[in-house]
Write a protein that holds these residues in place. Structure first.
Motif, PDB file in Angstrom:
ATOM      1  N   GLY A  35       0.777  -1.230   0.000  1.00 56.10           N
ATOM      2  CA  GLY A  35       0.000   0.000   0.000  1.00 56.10           C
ATOM      3  C   GLY A  35       0.809   1.281   0.000  1.00 56.10           C
ATOM      4  N   LEU A  36       2.118   1.196   0.133  1.00 53.74           N
ATOM      5  CA  LEU A  36       2.930   2.411   0.197  1.00 53.74           C
ATOM      6  C   LEU A  36       2.858   3.212  -1.092  1.00 53.74           C
ATOM      7  N   SER A  89       0.579   3.243  -3.364  1.00 56.44           N
ATOM      8  CA  SER A  89      -0.753   3.848  -3.544  1.00 56.44           C
ATOM      9  C   SER A  89      -0.958   5.016  -2.576  1.00 56.44           C
ATOM     10  N   ASP A  90      -0.363   4.955  -1.369  1.00 57.22           N
ATOM     11  CA  ASP A  90      -0.438   6.093  -0.447  1.00 57.22           C
ATOM     12  C   ASP A  90       0.302   7.298  -1.014  1.00 57.22           C
ATOM     13  N   ALA A 134      -1.785   8.696  -3.823  1.00 54.35           N
ATOM     14  CA  ALA A 134      -2.949   9.407  -3.290  1.00 54.35           C
ATOM     15  C   ALA A 134      -2.552  10.788  -2.780  1.00 54.35           C
ATOM     16  N   ALA A 135      -1.407  10.871  -2.108  1.00 54.28           N
ATOM     17  CA  ALA A 135      -0.948  12.161  -1.591  1.00 54.28           C
ATOM     18  C   ALA A 135      -0.660  13.140  -2.726  1.00 54.28           C
ATOM     19  N   ALA A 179       2.405  13.842   4.441  1.00 56.22           N
ATOM     20  CA  ALA A 179       1.610  12.633   4.204  1.00 56.22           C
ATOM     21  C   ALA A 179       2.487  11.501   3.666  1.00 56.22           C
ATOM     22  N   ALA A 222       3.486   7.991   5.510  1.00 60.20           N
ATOM     23  CA  ALA A 222       3.251   6.703   4.858  1.00 60.20           C
ATOM     24  C   ALA A 222       4.488   5.812   4.976  1.00 60.20           C
ATOM     25  N   LYS A 250       4.975   4.532   8.696  1.00 62.78           N
ATOM     26  CA  LYS A 250       4.011   3.517   9.141  1.00 62.78           C
ATOM     27  C   LYS A 250       4.431   2.108   8.749  1.00 62.78           C
TER      28      LYS A 250
END
Length: 114
Positions: free
Chosen positions: A15-16, A18-19, A22-23, A46, A50, A53
């Motif tokens: 998911g990194l 895609s994060d 998205a940002a 953001a 990401a 996390k």
């Protein structure tokens, strides 16, 4: 850490990517001058969050720890603290160095848990 290690981290962190996308989704390159620093800082924060996390993959963590423990520079690893600096294309050249221009973390304890 090499570019290959960075790519390994990104590709193995679910998911990194895609994060990050998205940002960046509502930032248009032609609008950057008018976007203002506040918007760019929010996007940067953001993306940084990401990354933070996610856990460093075990194989990469072990490789970094192995290099640290085998280096004579870090003979007293328990009492060693590092400055970790960003690096990008052309940041480190024979006649100029801009390491850390984008980010620097000071007093980083070199342990497998970091």
């Amino acid at each position: 850490v090499t570019v290959a290690a960075y790519h390994h981290f990104v590709s193995s962190s679910t998911g990194l990517l895609s994060d990050i996308q998205a940002a960046l989704s509502d930032l248009h390159l032609d609008a950057i001058p008018s976007a203002g620093m506040v918007k760019l800082e929010k996007i940067s924060d953001a993306i940084r969050d990401a990354f933070r996390k996610r856990d460093v993959p075990d194989d990469l963590r072990e490789e970094i720890a192995g290099h640290l423990s085998s280096s004579s520079i870090f003979a007293d690893i328990d009492n060693t603290y590092l400055a970790v600096r960003s690096s990008a294309t052309c940041e480190d050249m024979p006649d100029a160095s801009f390491a850390g221009q984008h980010d620097t973390a000071l007093n980083v304890k070199p342990t497998v848990d970091n």
